[in-house]
Design a protein around this motif. Sequence first.
Motif, PDB file in Angstrom:
ATOM      1  N   VAL A  48       0.868  -1.167  -0.204  1.00 13.25           N
ATOM      2  CA  VAL A  48      -0.033   0.086  -0.027  1.00 13.25           C
ATOM      3  C   VAL A  48       0.940   1.382  -0.096  1.00 13.25           C
ATOM      4  CG1 VAL A  48      -1.599   1.139   1.338  1.00 13.25           C
ATOM      5  CG2 VAL A  48      -1.883  -0.993   0.861  1.00 13.25           C
ATOM      6  N   TRP A  49       1.792   1.139   0.866  1.00 15.07           N
ATOM      7  CA  TRP A  49       2.881   2.408   0.931  1.00 15.07           C
ATOM      8  C   TRP A  49       3.453   2.836  -0.392  1.00 15.07           C
ATOM      9  CZ3 TRP A  49       4.521   5.092   5.459  1.00 15.07           C
ATOM     10  CH2 TRP A  49       5.455   5.892   5.271  1.00 15.07           C
ATOM     11  N   GLN A  50       4.042   1.955  -1.117  1.00  9.38           N
ATOM     12  CA  GLN A  50       4.427   2.070  -2.613  1.00  9.38           C
ATOM     13  C   GLN A  50       3.267   2.546  -3.586  1.00  9.38           C
ATOM     14  OE1 GLN A  50       6.711  -1.598  -3.575  1.00  9.38           O
ATOM     15  NE2 GLN A  50       7.586  -1.749  -1.801  1.00  9.38           N
ATOM     16  N   TRP A  51       2.143   2.008  -3.412  1.00  7.67           N
ATOM     17  CA  TRP A  51       1.161   2.533  -4.470  1.00  7.67           C
ATOM     18  C   TRP A  51       0.865   4.022  -4.026  1.00  7.67           C
ATOM     19  CZ3 TRP A  51       0.181   0.783  -9.052  1.00  7.67           C
ATOM     20  CH2 TRP A  51       0.210  -0.596  -9.081  1.00  7.67           C
ATOM     21  N   VAL A  52       0.711   4.114  -2.830  1.00  4.45           N
ATOM     22  CA  VAL A  52       0.018   5.488  -2.367  1.00  4.45           C
ATOM     23  C   VAL A  52       1.285   6.649  -2.686  1.00  4.45           C
ATOM     24  CG1 VAL A  52      -0.257   7.013  -0.441  1.00  4.45           C
ATOM     25  CG2 VAL A  52      -1.410   4.428  -0.883  1.00  4.45           C
ATOM     26  N   TYR A  53       2.573   6.148  -2.318  1.00  6.87           N
ATOM     27  CA  TYR A  53       3.549   7.439  -2.308  1.00  6.87           C
ATOM     28  C   TYR A  53       4.624   7.276  -3.437  1.00  6.87           C
ATOM     29  CZ  TYR A  53       1.881   8.359   2.491  1.00  6.87           C
ATOM     30  OH  TYR A  53       0.972   8.770   3.600  1.00  6.87           O
ATOM     31  N   GLY A  54       4.599   5.712  -3.939  1.00  7.12           N
ATOM     32  CA  GLY A  54       5.525   5.756  -5.028  1.00  7.12           C
ATOM     33  C   GLY A  54       4.837   5.981  -6.376  1.00  7.12           C
ATOM     34  N   HIS A  55       3.287   5.652  -6.361  1.00  2.00           N
ATOM     35  CA  HIS A  55       2.795   5.700  -7.700  1.00  2.00           C
ATOM     36  C   HIS A  55       1.355   6.766  -7.651  1.00  2.00           C
ATOM     37  CE1 HIS A  55       4.426   2.111  -9.745  1.00  2.00           C
ATOM     38  NE2 HIS A  55       4.737   1.686  -8.364  1.00  2.00           N
ATOM     39  N   GLY A  56       1.271   7.316  -6.551  1.00  7.42           N
ATOM     40  CA  GLY A  56       0.263   8.085  -6.481  1.00  7.42           C
ATOM     41  C   GLY A  56      -1.066   7.619  -6.616  1.00  7.42           C
ATOM     42  N   ALA A  57      -1.537   6.293  -6.201  1.00 10.04           N
ATOM     43  CA  ALA A  57      -2.855   5.640  -6.600  1.00 10.04           C
ATOM     44  C   ALA A  57      -4.020   6.358  -5.816  1.00 10.04           C
ATOM     45  CB  ALA A  57      -2.630   4.351  -5.968  1.00 10.04           C
ATOM     46  N   ARG A  58      -4.861   6.670  -6.551  1.00 10.66           N
ATOM     47  CA  ARG A  58      -6.053   7.315  -6.153  1.00 10.66           C
ATOM     48  C   ARG A  58      -6.927   6.478  -5.643  1.00 10.66           C
ATOM     49  NH1 ARG A  58      -5.806  12.809  -7.832  1.00 10.66           N
ATOM     50  NH2 ARG A  58      -7.518  13.098  -6.702  1.00 10.66           N
ATOM     51  N   SER A  59      -7.020   5.130  -6.130  1.00 11.06           N
ATOM     52  CA  SER A  59      -8.001   3.898  -5.971  1.00 11.06           C
ATOM     53  C   SER A  59      -7.253   2.666  -5.378  1.00 11.06           C
ATOM     54  CB  SER A  59      -8.861   3.893  -7.139  1.00 11.06           C
ATOM     55  OG  SER A  59      -9.754   2.872  -6.819  1.00 11.06           O
ATOM     56  N   PHE A  60      -7.977   1.990  -4.503  1.00 13.50           N
ATOM     57  CA  PHE A  60      -7.433   0.798  -4.157  1.00 13.50           C
ATOM     58  C   PHE A  60      -7.532  -0.297  -5.556  1.00 13.50           C
ATOM     59  CE2 PHE A  60      -8.359   2.494   0.141  1.00 13.50           C
ATOM     60  CZ  PHE A  60      -6.925   2.401   0.655  1.00 13.50           C
ATOM     61  N   ASP A  61      -8.203  -0.037  -6.230  1.00  8.14           N
ATOM     62  CA  ASP A  61      -8.541  -0.948  -7.367  1.00  8.14           C
ATOM     63  C   ASP A  61      -7.126  -0.629  -8.417  1.00  8.14           C
ATOM     64  OD1 ASP A  61     -11.094  -1.452  -6.811  1.00  8.14           O
ATOM     65  OD2 ASP A  61     -12.107   0.049  -8.036  1.00  8.14           O
ATOM     66  N   ASP A  62      -6.319   0.288  -8.253  1.00  5.68           N
ATOM     67  CA  ASP A  62      -5.305   0.424  -9.156  1.00  5.68           C
ATOM     68  C   ASP A  62      -4.083  -0.518  -8.559  1.00  5.68           C
ATOM     69  OD1 ASP A  62      -6.426   2.493 -10.602  1.00  5.68           O
ATOM     70  OD2 ASP A  62      -5.537   4.003  -9.372  1.00  5.68           O
ATOM     71  N   MET A  63      -4.249  -1.062  -7.260  1.00  3.39           N
ATOM     72  CA  MET A  63      -3.183  -1.587  -6.793  1.00  3.39           C
ATOM     73  C   MET A  63      -3.058  -3.174  -7.236  1.00  3.39           C
ATOM     74  SD  MET A  63      -3.245   0.031  -2.806  1.00  3.39           S
ATOM     75  CE  MET A  63      -3.367   1.798  -2.606  1.00  3.39           C
ATOM     76  N   THR A  64      -2.643  -3.332  -8.396  1.00  2.30           N
ATOM     77  CA  THR A  64      -2.687  -4.698  -9.070  1.00  2.30           C
ATOM     78  C   THR A  64      -2.055  -5.765  -8.566  1.00  2.30           C
ATOM     79  OG1 THR A  64      -1.022  -3.882 -10.586  1.00  2.30           O
ATOM     80  CG2 THR A  64      -3.479  -3.566 -11.031  1.00  2.30           C
ATOM     81  N   ASN A  65      -0.845  -5.597  -7.778  1.00  3.82           N
ATOM     82  CA  ASN A  65      -0.377  -6.848  -7.108  1.00  3.82           C
ATOM     83  C   ASN A  65      -0.863  -7.340  -5.806  1.00  3.82           C
ATOM     84  OD1 ASN A  65       0.496  -4.493  -5.714  1.00  3.82           O
ATOM     85  ND2 ASN A  65       2.688  -5.118  -5.419  1.00  3.82           N
ATOM     86  N   ILE A  66      -2.115  -6.820  -5.388  1.00  2.00           N
ATOM     87  CA  ILE A  66      -2.745  -7.096  -4.466  1.00  2.00           C
ATOM     88  C   ILE A  66      -4.087  -7.705  -4.595  1.00  2.00           C
ATOM     89  CG2 ILE A  66      -4.009  -6.049  -2.201  1.00  2.00           C
ATOM     90  CD1 ILE A  66      -2.227  -4.051  -1.987  1.00  2.00           C
ATOM     91  N   LYS A  68      -7.827  -9.327  -5.358  1.00  2.00           N
ATOM     92  CA  LYS A  68      -9.042  -8.674  -5.510  1.00  2.00           C
ATOM     93  C   LYS A  68      -9.505  -8.438  -4.166  1.00  2.00           C
ATOM     94  CE  LYS A  68      -9.883  -8.862 -10.367  1.00  2.00           C
ATOM     95  NZ  LYS A  68     -10.890  -9.549 -11.541  1.00  2.00           N
ATOM     96  N   ASP A  69      -9.974  -9.562  -3.533  1.00  2.00           N
ATOM     97  CA  ASP A  69     -10.638  -9.693  -2.245  1.00  2.00           C
ATOM     98  C   ASP A  69      -9.922  -8.666  -1.245  1.00  2.00           C
ATOM     99  OD1 ASP A  69      -8.261 -11.170  -1.746  1.00  2.00           O
ATOM    100  OD2 ASP A  69      -9.312 -12.493  -0.423  1.00  2.00           O
ATOM    101  N   MET A  70      -8.772  -8.621  -0.984  1.00  2.00           N
ATOM    102  CA  MET A  70      -8.147  -7.822  -0.178  1.00  2.00           C
ATOM    103  C   MET A  70      -8.284  -6.168  -0.691  1.00  2.00           C
ATOM    104  SD  MET A  70      -6.437  -6.948   2.684  1.00  2.00           S
ATOM    105  CE  MET A  70      -6.314  -8.722   2.972  1.00  2.00           C
ATOM    106  N   ARG A  71      -8.092  -6.286  -1.921  1.00  2.00           N
ATOM    107  CA  ARG A  71      -8.551  -4.717  -2.356  1.00  2.00           C
ATOM    108  C   ARG A  71      -9.771  -4.237  -1.833  1.00  2.00           C
ATOM    109  NH1 ARG A  71      -7.124  -5.135  -8.793  1.00  2.00           N
ATOM    110  NH2 ARG A  71      -6.553  -6.929  -8.385  1.00  2.00           N
ATOM    111  N   SER A  72     -10.774  -5.024  -2.000  1.00  2.00           N
ATOM    112  CA  SER A  72     -12.299  -4.616  -1.782  1.00  2.00           C
ATOM    113  C   SER A  72     -12.075  -4.518  -0.130  1.00  2.00           C
ATOM    114  CB  SER A  72     -13.181  -6.041  -1.962  1.00  2.00           C
ATOM    115  OG  SER A  72     -13.169  -6.173  -3.277  1.00  2.00           O
ATOM    116  N   ARG A  73     -11.648  -5.203   0.532  1.00  2.00           N
ATOM    117  CA  ARG A  73     -11.713  -4.816   2.166  1.00  2.00           C
ATOM    118  C   ARG A  73     -10.964  -3.321   2.431  1.00  2.00           C
ATOM    119  NH1 ARG A  73      -9.218  -9.639   5.593  1.00  2.00           N
ATOM    120  NH2 ARG A  73      -9.978  -8.383   7.045  1.00  2.00           N
ATOM    121  N   LEU A  74      -9.873  -3.250   1.730  1.00  2.00           N
ATOM    122  CA  LEU A  74      -9.105  -1.999   1.782  1.00  2.00           C
ATOM    123  C   LEU A  74     -10.134  -0.569   1.196  1.00  2.00           C
ATOM    124  CD1 LEU A  74      -5.676  -2.931   0.392  1.00  2.00           C
ATOM    125  CD2 LEU A  74      -6.023  -2.061   2.734  1.00  2.00           C
ATOM    126  N   LYS A  75     -10.862  -1.041   0.425  1.00  2.00           N
ATOM    127  CA  LYS A  75     -11.649  -0.001  -0.186  1.00  2.00           C
ATOM    128  C   LYS A  75     -12.649   0.291   0.831  1.00  2.00           C
ATOM    129  CE  LYS A  75     -13.997   1.170  -4.629  1.00  2.00           C
ATOM    130  NZ  LYS A  75     -14.133   0.716  -6.225  1.00  2.00           N
TER     131      LYS A  75
END
Length: 383
Positions: A48-66, A68-75
């Motif tokens: 999550v750290w790398q996606w948020v601060y390294g890639h500027g992710a605006r959505s958990f759906d963008d975090m493709t190495n996580i 899908k069920d975990m992305r849903s829980r995060l979202k």
Amino acid sequence: MTTLLDLAPEKPATRPSLFGLDREGLRARLAEDLGLEPKPAKMRASQVWQWVYGHGARSFDDMTNIAKDMRSRLKETYSLARPEITERQVSSDGTRKYLIRFAPGIEAEAVYIPGVGRAGALCVSSQVGCTLNCTFCHTGTQALVRNLTAEEIVAQVLVCKDDIEEWPSSRDDRKLSNIVFMGMGEPLYNLDHVARAIDIISDNEGISISRRRITVSTSGVVSEMQVLGERTDAMLAISLHATNDELRNELVPINKKWPLKELLDACRAYPGTSNSKRITFEYVMLDGVNDSDAEAKELVRLLRGIPAKINLIPFNPWPGSPYACSSWERIEEFADIVNAAGYASPIRTPRGRDISAACGQLKSESIKQRASDRRKSASNPAA
């Protein structure tokens, strides 16, 4: 050019943000909220750290190495929403100023200045308003509203990186290389949140701005200077502006609590200070107030023995200010004396004056005429 964003106020986020947590805080939050064991929690936090601060992710759906069920829980559990930009202004010199609303009535300004440092610098705020009442500073005329949180400080960096399209952070052609805590407020009166924000901004798997390229400016909160150096290893800047206590008491009233001798002793003891890690002394040039040859010579005498660089700042006017800027000739003569003594004394070129984004000009729009009011007045002159 000014872009006024007529955005309807967003409803308060019902899900907590993940901004502003350091690595351990993020790991602990994921472990507690999602019921993760220590090892999976550490792994998820790193992703999550790398996606948020390294890639500027605006959505958990963008975090493709996580998964899908975990992305849903995060979202479902957290928010990655940025704060609202209520006004964005672009100067004729390319400087960008953002008025950022963190909550109702809680607004602060941040300024991106291209071509400063290695590539560009972002001037961030640490408070809404200020308590110091420095007489040459427009921000000092706004009463303190509150400290900004680490989340809100880091969000200023994310907002800027979004606007200048600087994702991922690892790109070679970076436009943002330096962070300066020289916006609204006194950073050392909000040291815990400033230090945590610096930890996040400097992490090499995220935004990755070196601590040697992060500068914290203080008007002279002597009691916290040693702690700042030990906790952050950041570069130090001192808002000096006078060479004697009588004048500095007037220009920078905190001097009454910590006079020049105590301040300069604290500078000499600042952790890590050396010829390769000099303290920057900021000196605003005020016509007939602090710009004489005698004061230039006294400045050199005061700083003897301190590895230092002296930034000479042409005064930036604001409505109702009691001061005028020294002439360019007078500033250059002052600089010549300081240079002859062996100190680097660059004259800071005013940037963003046409949008009130220059040094000492920041002031929250929460006590100015609203952008929407200005547009209504322009469309209906009779009103």
